[in-house]
Write a protein that holds these residues in place. Structure first.
Motif, PDB file in Angstrom:
ATOM      1  N   THR A  98       3.965 -13.880   2.131  1.00 48.94           N
ATOM      2  CA  THR A  98       2.735 -13.063   2.598  1.00 48.94           C
ATOM      3  C   THR A  98       3.333 -11.733   3.264  1.00 48.94           C
ATOM      4  O   THR A  98       3.955 -11.817   4.329  1.00 48.94           O
ATOM      5  N   LEU A  99       2.810 -10.620   3.146  1.00 49.75           N
ATOM      6  CA  LEU A  99       2.903  -9.501   3.773  1.00 49.75           C
ATOM      7  C   LEU A  99       1.777  -9.433   4.899  1.00 49.75           C
ATOM      8  O   LEU A  99       0.784  -9.377   4.357  1.00 49.75           O
ATOM      9  N   VAL A 100       2.280  -9.256   6.177  1.00 48.15           N
ATOM     10  CA  VAL A 100       1.317  -9.376   7.179  1.00 48.15           C
ATOM     11  C   VAL A 100       0.237  -8.095   6.990  1.00 48.15           C
ATOM     12  O   VAL A 100      -0.739  -8.203   7.312  1.00 48.15           O
ATOM     13  N   LEU A 101       1.032  -6.944   7.195  1.00 48.19           N
ATOM     14  CA  LEU A 101       0.224  -5.676   7.031  1.00 48.19           C
ATOM     15  C   LEU A 101      -0.456  -5.443   5.733  1.00 48.19           C
ATOM     16  O   LEU A 101      -1.717  -5.036   5.785  1.00 48.19           O
ATOM     17  N   GLY A 102       0.167  -5.804   4.713  1.00 45.39           N
ATOM     18  CA  GLY A 102      -0.125  -5.665   3.631  1.00 45.39           C
ATOM     19  C   GLY A 102      -1.352  -6.595   3.035  1.00 45.39           C
ATOM     20  O   GLY A 102      -2.268  -6.136   2.500  1.00 45.39           O
ATOM     21  N   GLU A 103      -1.271  -7.692   3.372  1.00 50.40           N
ATOM     22  CA  GLU A 103      -2.175  -8.713   3.105  1.00 50.40           C
ATOM     23  C   GLU A 103      -2.997  -9.548   3.871  1.00 50.40           C
ATOM     24  O   GLU A 103      -4.219 -10.045   3.786  1.00 50.40           O
ATOM     25  N   LEU A 104      -2.714  -9.501   5.348  1.00 47.86           N
ATOM     26  CA  LEU A 104      -3.516 -10.105   6.196  1.00 47.86           C
ATOM     27  C   LEU A 104      -4.289  -9.449   6.907  1.00 47.86           C
ATOM     28  O   LEU A 104      -5.334  -9.995   7.619  1.00 47.86           O
ATOM     29  N   PRO A 182       1.992  10.755   1.051  1.00 42.02           N
ATOM     30  CA  PRO A 182       1.390  10.387  -0.101  1.00 42.02           C
ATOM     31  C   PRO A 182       2.479   9.528  -0.872  1.00 42.02           C
ATOM     32  O   PRO A 182       2.196   8.257  -1.471  1.00 42.02           O
ATOM     33  N   ALA A 183       3.783  10.175  -1.273  1.00 37.31           N
ATOM     34  CA  ALA A 183       4.746   9.210  -1.862  1.00 37.31           C
ATOM     35  C   ALA A 183       4.945   8.214  -1.193  1.00 37.31           C
ATOM     36  O   ALA A 183       5.479   6.959  -1.903  1.00 37.31           O
ATOM     37  N   ASP A 184       5.064   7.966  -0.055  1.00 38.44           N
ATOM     38  CA  ASP A 184       5.561   6.863   0.771  1.00 38.44           C
ATOM     39  C   ASP A 184       4.218   5.815   0.582  1.00 38.44           C
ATOM     40  O   ASP A 184       4.630   4.528   0.485  1.00 38.44           O
ATOM     41  N   LEU A 185       3.177   6.255   0.715  1.00 42.43           N
ATOM     42  CA  LEU A 185       1.908   5.347   0.405  1.00 42.43           C
ATOM     43  C   LEU A 185       2.079   4.765  -0.838  1.00 42.43           C
ATOM     44  O   LEU A 185       1.510   3.679  -1.061  1.00 42.43           O
ATOM     45  N   ALA A 186       2.292   5.641  -1.891  1.00 43.44           N
ATOM     46  CA  ALA A 186       2.468   5.207  -3.039  1.00 43.44           C
ATOM     47  C   ALA A 186       3.471   4.089  -3.136  1.00 43.44           C
ATOM     48  O   ALA A 186       3.249   3.165  -4.171  1.00 43.44           O
ATOM     49  N   SER A 187       4.488   4.395  -2.701  1.00 41.78           N
ATOM     50  CA  SER A 187       5.531   3.320  -2.867  1.00 41.78           C
ATOM     51  C   SER A 187       5.139   1.831  -2.261  1.00 41.78           C
ATOM     52  O   SER A 187       5.422   0.667  -2.735  1.00 41.78           O
ATOM     53  N   MET A 188       4.567   1.902  -1.074  1.00 41.10           N
ATOM     54  CA  MET A 188       3.916   0.583  -0.530  1.00 41.10           C
ATOM     55  C   MET A 188       2.908   0.033  -1.352  1.00 41.10           C
ATOM     56  O   MET A 188       2.951  -1.199  -1.621  1.00 41.10           O
ATOM     57  N   LEU A 189       1.838   0.923  -2.291  1.00 38.35           N
ATOM     58  CA  LEU A 189       1.104   0.351  -3.071  1.00 38.35           C
ATOM     59  C   LEU A 189       1.654  -0.386  -4.112  1.00 38.35           C
ATOM     60  O   LEU A 189       1.213  -1.346  -4.650  1.00 38.35           O
ATOM     61  N   HIS A 190       2.885   0.340  -4.790  1.00 37.63           N
ATOM     62  CA  HIS A 190       3.587  -0.056  -5.907  1.00 37.63           C
ATOM     63  C   HIS A 190       3.867  -1.617  -5.485  1.00 37.63           C
ATOM     64  O   HIS A 190       3.863  -2.455  -6.499  1.00 37.63           O
ATOM     65  N   ASP A 191       4.008  -2.023  -4.168  1.00 41.39           N
ATOM     66  CA  ASP A 191       4.621  -3.459  -3.983  1.00 41.39           C
ATOM     67  C   ASP A 191       3.717  -4.339  -3.667  1.00 41.39           C
ATOM     68  O   ASP A 191       3.930  -5.548  -3.327  1.00 41.39           O
ATOM     69  N   LEU A 192       2.398  -4.040  -3.561  1.00 43.77           N
ATOM     70  CA  LEU A 192       1.305  -4.984  -3.352  1.00 43.77           C
ATOM     71  C   LEU A 192       0.781  -5.566  -4.560  1.00 43.77           C
ATOM     72  O   LEU A 192       1.136  -5.043  -5.552  1.00 43.77           O
ATOM     73  N   SER A 193      -0.007  -6.624  -4.471  1.00 43.72           N
ATOM     74  CA  SER A 193      -0.569  -7.134  -5.547  1.00 43.72           C
ATOM     75  C   SER A 193      -1.683  -6.411  -6.277  1.00 43.72           C
ATOM     76  O   SER A 193      -2.093  -5.390  -5.585  1.00 43.72           O
ATOM     77  N   TYR A 194      -1.824  -6.670  -7.420  1.00 42.56           N
ATOM     78  CA  TYR A 194      -3.005  -5.771  -8.241  1.00 42.56           C
ATOM     79  C   TYR A 194      -4.383  -5.852  -7.286  1.00 42.56           C
ATOM     80  O   TYR A 194      -5.091  -5.129  -7.075  1.00 42.56           O
ATOM     81  N   LYS A 195      -4.592  -7.244  -6.842  1.00 40.38           N
ATOM     82  CA  LYS A 195      -5.892  -7.263  -5.849  1.00 40.38           C
ATOM     83  C   LYS A 195      -5.895  -6.383  -4.851  1.00 40.38           C
ATOM     84  O   LYS A 195      -6.894  -5.700  -4.566  1.00 40.38           O
ATOM     85  N   ARG A 196      -4.717  -6.474  -4.089  1.00 40.74           N
ATOM     86  CA  ARG A 196      -4.627  -5.704  -2.796  1.00 40.74           C
ATOM     87  C   ARG A 196      -4.524  -4.034  -3.174  1.00 40.74           C
ATOM     88  O   ARG A 196      -5.309  -3.318  -2.247  1.00 40.74           O
TER      89      ARG A 196
END
Length: 476
Positions: A98-104, A182-196
């Motif tokens: 689980t990713l703390v910032l990305g999911e919790l 924007p490029a860094d935020l896009a990279s972060m989104l790329h590694d999240l689940s579809y739902k997130r």
């Protein structure tokens, strides 16, 4: 009561994950490895606090995994590692992680004592006696919105983290990542689940989401756009550059693209419709319809003010295009272009019509990609005008547009992988075969033994060898 002369045990070192985001990660020599992106934990049954597996660390915009066993501390705004021996393969989240910032963050959970629903806004991690780190506290907000009361509670004082949640917010996640490009935020989104990803996209404003979409692969652009309500999707398309919006709509079924175009404002949809008329591998399909356009009686000062606009790419800012009215594509008769360097050499009051270069041969909308490439290379151009049969300017092809179509679809990912692996090969030791699993398995004791074998000998502390200053607190 404490005996006279007894040493007081230092308080546990506790770090909040939102403060960790963006911190430098340094190797034992003080050299920069990267910056913290997120904290990786594994949830455990019952009320046992999650075990911290490690950190997702951005190295040249690509995340790698750094096991928590290699973190010696957080000092002076940086995470310090005990070893430069790292796994340089791209981090990929595994089942059970689980990713703390990305999911919790932004999860709605329930207080065990009063049954009140609260929102998670941060989480704290701390070391324990065994050498592991755990997530032992969460900061929560009571009530909805930003005005609710804030308080910190133990992990065992709330429940509901393991339950599925529909419509999880993203306000606190975006607050943690608000300074990302924007490029860094896009990279972060790329590694999240579809739902997130869908939840984060829904929380971004139109302009920010448009910027992020332009940095994502086309399949992920389509996925995120398809998850938005149609009216919102049309608003986001309006915020994108016409060429990027046309590329994205070109990936959709024709009836879906037409429906979104009808929902856009007519003046915003018109240039996108024009670009969709051309094949992808032609000048018309490559061009942008919003270059810097000026009248011949504009001054050099006006031209320089226009090219200073921060939203312009360097290629578009390198030249201004001079035409007769109207001044939006398709324009009136095209007269020529003025190079940025020439503008810098002229007095500010000089009319732009006096410094234009009419010798640069324009392209036709149906010019093939191969010819466009040769044209830019032959004349050392970063951009070239595209004219229709009537001699009107309809757009500009930049070297960026050409490269995006010439390179493989995954060229950004390949380049990042090559850069990071080259850096690792030059600066750090070669990995052994089983290193990929270090710190991420279900055998923490094996990981501690492996780390002890690699670590240099150290002097025993006041509590004896191998004992952390921080002790595990009851109930964590």
């Amino acid at each position: 009561m404490t005996a006279t002369g007894a040493q007081r045990t230092p308080a546990p070192v506790r770090v909040y994950c939102r403060r960790l985001h963006g911190l430098l990660v340094l190797d034992p020599n003080g050299d920069q490895v990267g910056r913290v992106r997120d904290v990786v934990v594994t949830l455990r049954p019952g009320h046992a606090p999650p075990r911290v597996l490690g950190l997702a660390v951005d190295v040249q915009h690509r995340p790698i995994f750094v096991a928590m066993g290699r973190v010696t501390g957080v000092e002076s705004g940086a995470v310090i590692l005990s070893s430069a021996r790292l796994n340089w393969r791209r981090f990929a989240q595994r089942v059970g992680e689980t990713l703390v910032l990305g999911e919790l963050l932004d999860r709605r959970v329930t207080e065990v004592a009063g049954g009140k629903e609260v929102t998670v806004v941060d989480a704290a991690i701390a070391p324990i006696r065994s050498g592991e780190w755990i997530l032992d506290q969460v900061a929560v907000r009571v009530g909805r919105g930003r005005r609710g009361d804030m308080r910190t509670v133990g992990w065992d004082e709330v429940s509901g983290f393991s339950l599925p949640e529909d419509g999880q917010g993203a306000a606190n996640l975006l607050a943690a990542f608000e300074k990302l490009r924007p490029a860094d935020l896009a990279s972060m989104l790329h590694d999240l689940s579809y739902k997130r990803r869908a939840e984060v996209a829904a929380a971004l404003d139109d302009e920010r989401l448009a910027d992020v979409l332009e940095e994502l692969p086309e399949d992920e652009q389509v996925e995120l756009l398809g998850g938005l309500a149609e009216d919102r999707a049309a608003d986001v398309l309006e915020a994108m550059g016409p060429d990027d919006a046309a590329d994205l709509l070109g990936e959709l079924p024709a009836e879906d693209a037409e429906r979104l175009l009808r929902l856009m404002e007519p003046e915003e949809a018109a240039p996108v419709r024009q670009l969709l008329r051309y094949a992808d591998d032609t000048a018309g399909g490559l061009m942008t319809s919003e270059p810097v356009i000026l009248a011949p009686n504009a001054t050099v000062a006006e031209a320089l003010a226009r090219v200073r606009a921060p939203e312009l790419s360097p290629a578009l800012a390198a030249q201004v295009y001079v035409v007769r009215p109207p001044y939006e594509t398709p324009t009136g008769r095209y007269l020529g272009l003025a190079h940025f360097q020439r503008l810098l050499r002229e007095p500010p009051a000089t009319l732009i019509g006096a410094v234009i270069d009419a010798d640069v041969r324009p392209l036709r909308p149906d010019t093939h990609l191969a010819e466009v490439t040769r044209h830019l290379a032959s004349y050392n151009l970063v951009a070239a005008p595209v004219l229709d049969d009537g001699g009107r300017l309809v757009g500009v092809v930049t070297v960026d547009d050409v490269l995006d179509h010439l390179l493989p679809a995954d060229w950004r990912e390949r380049q990042l992988d090559d850069d990071v692996e080259h850096h690792a090969a030059e600066e750090y030791p070669t990995l052994d075969d089983d290193f990929d699993d270090f710190g991420r398995g279900d055998d923490p004791e094996r990981d501690r033994v492996k780390l002890a074998q690699e670590a240099p000998p150290t002097e025993p502390g006041p509590d004896g060898p191998g004992v952390d200053q921080a002790d595990e607190e009851p109930g964590r």
